[in-house]
Design a protein around this motif. Sequence first.
Motif, PDB file in Angstrom:
ATOM      1  N   UNK A   1       0.836  -1.207   0.000  1.00 53.04           N
ATOM      2  CA  UNK A   1       0.000   0.000   0.000  1.00 53.04           C
ATOM      3  C   UNK A   1       0.868   1.252   0.000  1.00 53.04           C
ATOM      4  N   UNK A   2       1.933   1.257   0.783  1.00 56.76           N
ATOM      5  CA  UNK A   2       2.850   2.392   0.788  1.00 56.76           C
ATOM      6  C   UNK A   2       3.447   2.623  -0.601  1.00 56.76           C
ATOM      7  N   UNK A   3       3.799   1.533  -1.283  1.00 56.86           N
ATOM      8  CA  UNK A   3       4.395   1.653  -2.611  1.00 56.86           C
ATOM      9  C   UNK A   3       3.384   2.221  -3.608  1.00 56.86           C
ATOM     10  N   UNK A   4       2.138   1.769  -3.537  1.00 51.18           N
ATOM     11  CA  UNK A   4       1.112   2.277  -4.448  1.00 51.18           C
ATOM     12  C   UNK A   4       0.857   3.764  -4.212  1.00 51.18           C
ATOM     13  N   UNK A   5       0.799   4.181  -2.949  1.00 52.39           N
ATOM     14  CA  UNK A   5       0.595   5.600  -2.658  1.00 52.39           C
ATOM     15  C   UNK A   5       1.789   6.438  -3.120  1.00 52.39           C
ATOM     16  N   UNK A   6       2.978   5.891  -2.987  1.00 56.54           N
ATOM     17  CA  UNK A   6       4.164   6.605  -3.458  1.00 56.54           C
ATOM     18  C   UNK A   6       4.144   6.741  -4.977  1.00 56.54           C
ATOM     19  N   UNK A   7       3.716   5.698  -5.683  1.00 58.79           N
ATOM     20  CA  UNK A   7       3.622   5.770  -7.137  1.00 58.79           C
ATOM     21  C   UNK A   7       2.613   6.824  -7.582  1.00 58.79           C
TER      22      UNK A   7
END
Length: 554
Positions: A496-502
């Motif tokens: 989830x953190x990676x998706x929000x960062x993207x």
Amino acid sequence: MIDYGHGIQIYETLFRVDGSALYKGVIPALLSTVILLILEFFAEEPTHELETRWFAHPYPIASMISAFTFLLTFKCSFSYNRYWEACTSLHQMHSKWLDVGIELAAWHLQSKRYKHIRPPTFGAHPDLDSIERKRETTNTMTPQKLKVMLEQDSNLSSENIASFGTVDTLEIKRSLWKRIKPRKRPKRKAATSDIPAFKGKSINSQSSVRSFSKGAFKDNDTNRSINNMSGSERTPVDRRSKISRLVSVPNLDGGMEKDQAPSLFLQEGSHLLSLLSAVAFTTLRSDLSKAPAPLCEYEPGMPWPSVNSAADDCENSNFELSHFLVILNYLIGNVRTPAQRTLYNSCRPMRVLGGVSDAEIEMLQRARGPLAKIALCSMWLQEFMSREFEAGALGNTPPPVASRLYQFVSDGTLGYNQARKVAYIPFPFPHTQLTTFYVVVITLFLPLLMLTFVNDVTAAAVLNFLTVGVFLGLWHVSIELEDPFRNVPNDLPLNRFQAEFNEALVVMFAGFHPDAYWSVGNDQESLSESDLIHSIKEDPEEFSSPTFPIKVVK
């Protein structure tokens, strides 16, 4: 990470087994209670005479329980600190690396590539200092409108309310990033977007109303826009009393051409930042080094991954156990082996903007160790910034200012190493061993204490079960929190953190501020909102002439 509710949802919270420390402490509590019942019915029954009691006073065991309580509290406190330190480090890492992307985009917009669409500047118009600029909102979200929207979509989550029913300013950039070929639109009647004076500006019928809600203005003396005047023609002292408003012409596409893909510089920069974050997360999950990093392409706008890593759909469910076996393994403390964990994480790949090439995977595989992989991705990013800076992709940004980019990369890497410290340095073994030993002691000795000082066997069994359950539950809480990257489902939601960062990196394609394009005028020649829209529809040619009072400065 388990997302739980409050209020009436407390019942769902109470009866959840997977990830629970409450039910994990039930098994040893039951074992301790069974020992109590065995002592009660099969051992010599202790009388209440002082000479025949197992313990003449509860103080001996009370002192041991006090010491164990202090020992357990210490472990829980430091495990909790490890959990929050890991979470803080990840947010610091993303904050600094996102600063790199945002500053790259902001400085790139000042390069020669965007000179023809760059908005006007207030610094070039010192005669406008007396104007008070105000913004108006015509599409106010009222409770009634919000209620209608919520009724239309009962499954609307809180995270989508902000964008529900509004124009997605980055939808064009997202579609272009996904390489979707723009569809041909049929011809239609003249509107504001078809008028030559507004070509290249994304203004629909609603936005045009907002655009001119403050009126349209022109200069009486020259019959042309003040923005179109040269510096020698301006007479700031005489005109300051006539210029009273700024007219904004909104550009929801940030001034970019509608069918124009983001620049290759922004595409490559966002890809390298996304790759750096994805590789950092895969190393924190402690995958086997001999296995290739589970990376795949991220498509902007795709659904958010669940914060509960165990709830994500595995792309190859054949490798996953049934829900019953997952709960059973959790309750008995049967953790995954490194190979099983790597296989499980391969079903939850980290997604990267622009995808990942075979060459990148091969180079990352050659880098030995997690720190080497991060160093390789960081080197790729900094080399890219250095090469593009020399080529002028950042405009006229001074070198001392551009050096902040490298500092932000370093600060983000520092955050990663803080998280890596938690991931690779376990809780000290001596303290863990001591706590584990006294957990066993408490489980065995509490039944003796209960039988000695509680007359009723039922009350003794219940008190013993609850007391041992509290101690063992706290012990399992400390175990779950001390390793926030591997203890599923109480691990941090890295996907989830990676998706929000993207999605945050996609903002690099947004372009200029939508209200950055403006013109000036006076109150005497203002047109009402309805009159302007009616005039445009009636005679669009008049508004495409050079005498049209609105001048969009490019």
